[in-house]
Design an enzyme around this catalytic site. Structure first.
Site, PDB file in Angstrom:
ATOM      1  N   GLN B 211      16.030  12.457   8.355  1.00 33.16           N
ATOM      2  CA  GLN B 211      14.964  13.388   8.705  1.00 33.16           C
ATOM      3  C   GLN B 211      13.604  12.725   8.561  1.00 33.16           C
ATOM      4  OE1 GLN B 211      17.279  16.543   6.062  1.00 33.16           O
ATOM      5  NE2 GLN B 211      15.346  17.415   6.735  1.00 33.16           N
ATOM      6  N   PHE B 242      19.412  19.506   6.693  1.00 36.05           N
ATOM      7  CA  PHE B 242      19.180  20.568   5.689  1.00 36.05           C
ATOM      8  C   PHE B 242      18.399  20.079   4.468  1.00 36.05           C
ATOM      9  CE2 PHE B 242      23.552  21.111   7.499  1.00 36.05           C
ATOM     10  CZ  PHE B 242      23.202  22.026   8.469  1.00 36.05           C
ATOM     11  N   GLU B 246      16.313  13.797   3.824  1.00 38.82           N
ATOM     12  CA  GLU B 246      14.868  13.569   3.741  1.00 38.82           C
ATOM     13  C   GLU B 246      14.591  12.254   3.004  1.00 38.82           C
ATOM     14  OE1 GLU B 246      12.580  16.987   2.673  1.00 38.82           O
ATOM     15  OE2 GLU B 246      10.775  15.837   2.290  1.00 38.82           O
ATOM     16  N   ARG B 324       7.481  24.252  -5.702  1.00 34.64           N
ATOM     17  CA  ARG B 324       7.714  25.292  -4.701  1.00 34.64           C
ATOM     18  C   ARG B 324       8.511  26.463  -5.277  1.00 34.64           C
ATOM     19  NH1 ARG B 324       7.451  26.344   1.056  1.00 34.64           N
ATOM     20  NH2 ARG B 324       6.247  24.447   1.398  1.00 34.64           N
ATOM     21  N   ARG B 356      16.871  22.750   2.266  1.00 34.82           N
ATOM     22  CA  ARG B 356      16.383  23.949   2.974  1.00 34.82           C
ATOM     23  C   ARG B 356      15.827  25.018   2.013  1.00 34.82           C
ATOM     24  NH1 ARG B 356      20.100  26.554   7.743  1.00 34.82           N
ATOM     25  NH2 ARG B 356      18.442  27.483   8.983  1.00 34.82           N
ATOM     26  N   THR B 458       3.381  21.447   0.607  1.00 32.21           N
ATOM     27  CA  THR B 458       2.386  21.668  -0.444  1.00 32.21           C
ATOM     28  C   THR B 458       1.607  20.383  -0.725  1.00 32.21           C
ATOM     29  OG1 THR B 458       4.090  21.263  -2.108  1.00 32.21           O
ATOM     30  CG2 THR B 458       3.664  23.543  -1.500  1.00 32.21           C
ATOM     31  N   ALA B 527      10.251  21.241   5.426  1.00 34.67           N
ATOM     32  CA  ALA B 527       9.325  22.321   5.093  1.00 34.67           C
ATOM     33  C   ALA B 527       9.139  23.299   6.260  1.00 34.67           C
ATOM     34  CB  ALA B 527       7.977  21.753   4.640  1.00 34.67           C
ATOM     35  N   GLU B 729      13.461  27.438   7.021  1.00 35.38           N
ATOM     36  CA  GLU B 729      13.887  27.725   5.653  1.00 35.38           C
ATOM     37  C   GLU B 729      13.950  29.204   5.270  1.00 35.38           C
ATOM     38  OE1 GLU B 729      10.762  24.962   4.509  1.00 35.38           O
ATOM     39  OE2 GLU B 729      12.141  24.109   3.058  1.00 35.38           O
TER      40      GLU B 729
END
Lengths: 490, 777
Positions: B211, B242, B246, B324, B356, B458, B527, B729
């Site tokens: 990703q 998902f 990442e 988060r 996710r 964020t 995100a 998400e």
């Protein structure tokens, strides 16, 4: 001619040498570069590798979905292997299910999609207008992590609606030709394939199997490969020699007489479904919660007993029914109770050279109540945390005339609840008795804690299943039934 | 030239805001969509397999790899020594080696790599290693980590507004409690895979299922000690991501690249499912301790909570994930006084990572537990408690989040009222309570839970994106952007943006593999931001080209620019109608630049972590669901009978794709909260490391009745692409209603007087044990 011969899509394949444990998936992807079939798990759980295997059975060509990841190539003699690449017509026209999945957003990442196409194609071949329950059952062996499945259901329903007007697809058009080819490819004698140090034996008949196994008692017998497959893909074991038996027609027989059902050792779950559901409705409902459709198309009930798993989905059910297993060797056959076959964890009552030939299951009397309660974290395609099977007979006064109770997942082997049975026998079948019997169950079993359930849960749930049995013998429903189970159990 | 051609359509095929199928749908169903393992292999390619350790915490005292080296087909064995830069820590804390040769920090941590002629040979050889260890005490859980003094992998965060202690002390009612929220394995169907192909000089080409191609590029450059411009990363599609792709692909790309450099051969590494599940991170599990003050109306006065996360051995993304979680501890509710803190705890387990929702769902689960606690304490319908606590109308004194951002677009009251009405929630709840009175074994439950989800990274800097658009002489369009396609339909939606902008049919737009060579310095596709960012960047590129074309046409045809109009598949210049390809061809001969790089950065956002104040989110997405379940009180088994969803995606760019995201997110979230249990044994070994033991939802776990609708009236108040909202998400949070419905069925055994406090996942075991607890209480 020592060759394995089968049809792959529209090509006849002849293999002189291949390892006994080369999986169909690796062979397709690496040797044939047919990469539409995917590997998701390598253990027959996710279905990304689903292909069809067609066989001629009683002059009919029957295609079944199977997991290519745990299917060994030497087991494919005289079959038609169909992959996703062969679904669309030569002109590129998609089959109705493919078209509907594409049009109705039935794929997202697309990795599971070829497998889902194959499973659903197989379903629609057999049931052109499936119910939602039947779709669920057909998809028990296919994981999709993206869609949440709802769009896939919509696609199946749309495809089913359009099936009647669709032009016949490739497999329909080539049926006669494939039957003729497969009949030509059938071996005329036992085949031995060598590959380096390893060997595959494909016996021509049961007598040849007995001879081969007598000569090489350390050989690994493979029927459905739904267990042995994982020895290879997960444990990286190199097996040799391997004797393949799933093609042996003598072991594929299903015989029903007035007082029993006899299943040959390589009768698959799928093949046994009807006869077992008819005679033992609870067993019919259990069978469709074993593995996914692909595993049920490959896996055999004989193998489920033979491999001696401590959980084994069918053994508790068979033990409660007082089923017997027939073991054959070159020297003859003998029968013993399934219960006595399991000696301890990892040890079974099978002598060198003996193989499981058949299972015999006595039919139920009219006054016998038979129930199987399987509990698993996920309802379908999961191994039991525990599975209890009960055969109960009450006398005219409402006392327990006889009861057989067997549990899987509660001990090192599938095991009867001797204390509980003895305690219950002769007592009135009511809440007080069942409540008192809970302590007996704790004498019968000392379950373990593992990732499927804790020991405490296993014991508590097992005890509660006695209560469920009591309630259900009175005719009241005391277990959940998803609509799938209601429609498809019998 | 064509003045009155009626053959032109009135609308293009594939406009914005219309259902269009996934761009690869046909290839998916035909089996012709190529994932990385399906691509033709470079000649001479070798295969890598990892060798894993089998201790949770230990020192390696010896590693005998002679039997590995002598195994058939083996070409080379690599250990930490072969990695001069032995570091793939995405958080730049140097806490993640590619391979370990000394300290083992989790069970399964890779210690060596086998390179062999075939994948099977490499995997078989890897089993022959003999590694000796000196065991160290292993900290496996949140409780153990806290007991041992609570070492952190990264800095904790506190969010504070008002005076929570005083509010709690003065509140008419008060409850303290604890909840465990389990983790989750991604179970993308395609596991991690990388191919590294060495080039001339110091060049390296990587194909990776990722990703985040830019991070793979940076990591590979880092371990090869070459500049980023030597490394080019490609990914056309992933078989699911998902969040699991990442950062988690870094290690495998690094392995492939270093081996490729060393052996001067192309190297492929594809993990087996069990290896993938053992060696790569998962969703963080949390233990939430909470202290709630509220009144008889169910309104919250004050909240204090501590979110302790099992982060695993390294920082990875645990900082932003636990942040988060705190950003979502309010979910849809206004807390007048609040103080929440995160504890990102170090444990001897695999390093947990993005999944996710990125901690947000865990925060929301906490918030919904708060509402449930209050409802049972007061004997109220939990929906009434929820509605009493929703954020207020703009301008009211109930609009400030715990991080001091104002909730400006609160559509929750309308959305929930519509859903409750449409699903007959109140009546069904009454019927269920009546049913439970007379049902001995089977009990039912129903619940309505909301989700409000903050949209933006964020980390403010990540909210940027680039795109590259070429229009060729024949009028065909080449689209590239920094976003990656993992099934979510991003490529399709961005292509719709381009088609809409030029007013050409969608099939004129060619979607091409994401690569660091075309768009640099991209952020992860994560995100939920993929479409917001890349759609806008692509739009920016198209807009530039379009502006040049308009200027060209105005100049050539001598008309005002306002008289140049892009109509479906043609351009009107004054009274002339010119087919799009002809128009482009003329622009080419007039030497108009037909290529542009687009760029976008999200406006208005800012965040000061030190003060815990700012506007980290550009906007919020909303949704709600009602679920109904049946529970077997003898065994704890359950069935989800029905679920209804109403979800806000603003003005959807592609309702069919968005609905698919909502449906899929719901079921994935339901799996997380119900059957998906990660189970480590006492030695720190993950024993649920394959689908045989780790149970994600099947078709037959889907609610028997499953209705998903998008809130069609919703339009993003802010100028996002097409006024749409993010969708990836937030839907994962919807199935909290399933958990609470199960909880209600359980509560029925004690006449709903007690909150059952069921931890997640709500396995049959947890459900039955909760029933026992309530019966004997």
């Amino acid at each position: 001619m020592q060759q394995i011969r089968f049809v792959l899509n529209d090509e006849t394949v002849v293999i002189d040498s291949i390892s006994p444990t080369t999986t169909l998936l690796d062979w397709l992807r690496e040797t044939k570069r047919l990469t539409g079939t995917k590997e998701g798990c390598g253990e027959g759980d996710c279905g990304a590798c689903t292909v069809l295997v067609g066989k001629v059975v009683d002059d009919r060509l029957v295609y079944r979905s199977v997991n290519a990841c745990i299917r060994f190539v030497p087991s494919l003699s005289a079959t038609h292997v169909v992959t996703i690449e062969h679904m669309a017509g030569p002109d590129g026209v998609l089959t109705p299910i493919q078209q509907a999945l594409a049009d109705l957003h039935g794929s997202q990442c697309g990795f599971c999609t070829p497998g889902i196409v194959m499973s659903l194609y197989a379903l629609l071949m057999e049931k052109p207008t499936p119910s939602r329950a039947e779709i669920e059952i057909a998809l028990q062996g296919n994981l999709c992590r993206c869609t949440g499945y709802e769009s896939i259901f919509r696609a199946v329903e749309a495809a089913a609606a359009g099936m009647a007007s669709a032009t016949p697809d490739r497999l329909t058009l080539t049926r006669e030709r494939i039957i003729a080819t497969l009949n030509d490819l059938k071996p005329k004698r036992t085949i031995r394939i060598f590959h380096g140090q390893s060997r595959s034996i494909i016996p021509f008949n049961t007598a040849d199997l007995a001879d081969a196994y007598a000569t090489e008692p350390n050989a690994v017998i493979v029927a459905g490969a739904t267990d042995v497959g994982l020895w290879v893909t997960k444990q990286m074991r190199q097996l040799s020699p391997v004797i393949f038996i799933n093609h042996l027609t003598e072991l594929q027989t299903i015989d029903e007489t007035a007082d029993k059902v006899r299943l040959g050792a390589v009768v698959t779950y799928t093949q046994a479904q009807n006869v077992l559901a008819k005679n033992f409705p609870a067993l019919g409902k259990l069978l469709i919660r074993i593995g996914g459709q692909q595993v049920r198309n490959m896996g055999t009930i004989g193998g489920n007993v033979a491999n001696g798993s401590p959980i084994g989905d069918t053994p508790p059910a068979l033990i409660a029914l007082d089923a017997t297993v027939t073991l054959r060797s070159r020297n003859g056959a003998r029968s013993l109770a399934v219960e006595d076959y399991f000696i301890e964890y990892g040890k079974q009552a099978r002598e060198d050279g003996e193989f499981v030939e058949a299972l015999e299951i006595p039919k139920l009397a009219d006054d016998e109540f038979y129930a199987i309660y399987k509990i698993s974290k996920r309802r379908d395609e999961d191994i039991s945390a525990l599975c209890g099977a009960f055969k109960l007979k009450l006398d005219a006064a409402g006392n327990v005339a006889s009861i057989r109770i067997a549990f899987g997942g509660m001990a090192g082997t599938p095991k009867r609840a001797a204390h509980t049975e003895a305690f219950l026998t002769g007592k009135p079948w009511n809440e007080a008795t069942v409540s008192a019997a809970r302590a007996e169950l704790a004498k019968d079993y000392t379950p373990l804690s593992d990732w499927r359930a804790s020991a405490d849960y296993r014991m508590l749930a097992a005890q509660n299943l006695l209560t469920r049995l009591l309630i259900e013998t009175s005719g009241e429903k005391a277990s959940l039934e998803r609509y799938a189970m209601l429609e498809a159990g019998e | 030239m064509n003045k009155m051609d009626t053959s032109f359509p009135t609308v293009i095929n594939g406009p914005l805001h219309a259902d269009r199928r996934h761009d690869s749908a046909h290839k998916h169903v035909a089996g012709s969509a190529d994932y990385i393992d399906d691509m033709p292999e470079p000649s001479g390619m070798l295969h890598a397999a990892i060798g894993m350790t089998d201790r949770a915490h230990a020192i390696i005292t010896s590693m005998d790899l002679s039997a590995v080296e002598s195994a058939p087909g083996v070409v080379a064995v690599l250990t930490a020594k072969d990695f001069p830069v032995n570091d793939v820590s995405s958080a730049h804390k140097h806490d993640e080696p590619v391979l370990t040769d000394k300290l083992v920090e989790f069970h399964g941590q890779p210690a060596f790599v086998v390179i062999a002629e075939t994948r099977a040979a490499a995997r078989q050889a890897a089993r022959r290693a003999r590694i000796e260890y000196e065991d160290l005490p292993a900290i496996l859980s949140v409780a153990e980590a806290k007991a041992a003094g609570g070492k952190f992998v990264t800095e904790p965060l506190t969010l504070k507004r008002g005076d929570a202690d005083t509010a709690l002390a003065q509140a008419p009612k008060r409850i303290k409690g604890q909840m465990e929220v389990g983790g989750q394995e991604h179970f993308y169907l395609e596991g991690h895979i990388s191919i590294a192909i060495p080039g001339e000089d110091d060049e390296m080409t990587i194909w990776a299922s990722t990703q985040h191609p830019s991070e793979i590029q940076h990591m590979v450059a880092h371990v090869l000690e070459v500049p980023s411009n030597a490394v080019t990363v490609f990914v056309r599609r992933m078989g699911g991501g998902f969040g699991g792709k990442e950062t988690q692909g870094n290690q495998f790309a690094a392995i492939a690249a270093v081996a490729a450099r060393k052996l001067k051969r192309a190297i492929k590494i594809r993990l087996d499912r069990d290896e993938d599940m053992t060696a790569t991170g998962k969703r963080h599990d949390f233990v939430i301790d909470y202290d709630l003050g509220f009144d008889e109306d169910g309104r919250i006065h004050g909240v204090k909570a501590e979110f302790a996360a099992r982060c695993g051995f390294s920082a990875d993304l645990s900082g932003p994930v636990t942040d988060r979680a705190l950003f979502h501890v309010d979910n849809a509710y206004f807390y007048p006084h609040v103080e929440v803190k995160s504890l990102p705890l170090k444990t001897n387990t695999v390093s947990n990572t993005a999944f996710r929702g990125f901690g947000g769902p865990q925060g929301c689960v906490g918030a919904e537990r708060f509402m449930e606690e209050i409802a049972y304490a007061l004997g109220k319908d939990p929906l009434d408690v929820r509605m009493a606590n929703f954020y207020g109308e703009p301008g009211s004194d109930r609009v400030l989040t715990p991080y001091h951002q104002t909730v400006e677009d609160n559509i929750m009251p309308r959305l929930v009222a519509e859903l409750a009405e449409k699903t007959d929630y109140r009546k069904r709840r009454e019927e269920i309570i009546a049913f439970n009175k007379s049902s001995r074994v089977i009990r039912k439950g129903i619940a309505l839970t909301p989700v409000k989800f903050g949209i933006s990274f964020t980390m403010t800097a990540f909210n940027q994106a680039g795109a590259l658009v070429h229009v060729y002489q024949d009028g065909s369009i080449h689209l590239n952007h920094g976003g990656t396609e993992m099934g979510q339909g991003l490529y399709t939606k961005v292509a719709q943006v381009i088609a809409d902008c030029f007013q050409v049919d969608l099939d004129r737009v060619k979607i091409t593999a994401t690569t660091t060579g075309k768009v640099p310095n991209t952020s992860a596709t994560a995100a939920s931001s993929g479409t917001d960012l890349n759609g806008m960047a692509a739009y920016d590129a198209a807009r530039q080209i379009k502006e040049r074309l308009v200027a060209f046409a105005a100049d050539k045809w001598k008309v005002p620019e306002a008289d140049v109009e892009f109509l479906p598949n043609r351009v009107r210049v004054g009274t002339d109608i010119i087919p799009f390809p002809d128009f482009i061809n003329q622009a080419y001969f007039a030497r108009i630049q037909l290529s542009a790089a687009g760029f976008y950065k999200t406006p208005e956002i800012h965040w000061n972590r030190a003060t815990g104040q700012g506007r980290p989110f550009y906007y919020f997405s909303y949704g709600a669901s009602v679920s109904e379940v049946s529970v077997d009180t003898l065994t704890g088994e359950y069935i989800v009978n029905r679920a209804d969803v109403l979800h806000d995606v603003g003005h959807s760019l592609n309702p069919a794709i968005d609905k698919g995201q909502v449906e899929g997110g719901f079921i994935q979230g339901m799996g997380w909260l119900t059957t998906e249990e990660l189970w480590w044994d006492g030695k720190g070994r993950l024993r649920t490391h394959a689908p045989s033991t780790y149970k994600i939802p099947l078709a037959s776990d889907k609610p028997e009745i499953f209705n998903v609708e998008l809130a069609e009236w919703s339009v993003n108040k802010l100028p996002t692409i097409g006024r749409s909202k993010a969708v990836g998400e937030p839907p994962l949070v919807l199935p909290i209603s399933v958990v609470e419905a199960i909880s209600m069925a359980v509560a029925s055994v004690a006449d709903y007087r007690q909150c059952p406090r069921i931890d997640t996942p709500t396995t049959p075991e947890r459900v039955l044990m909760a029933i026992e607890r309530l019966k004997t209480a």
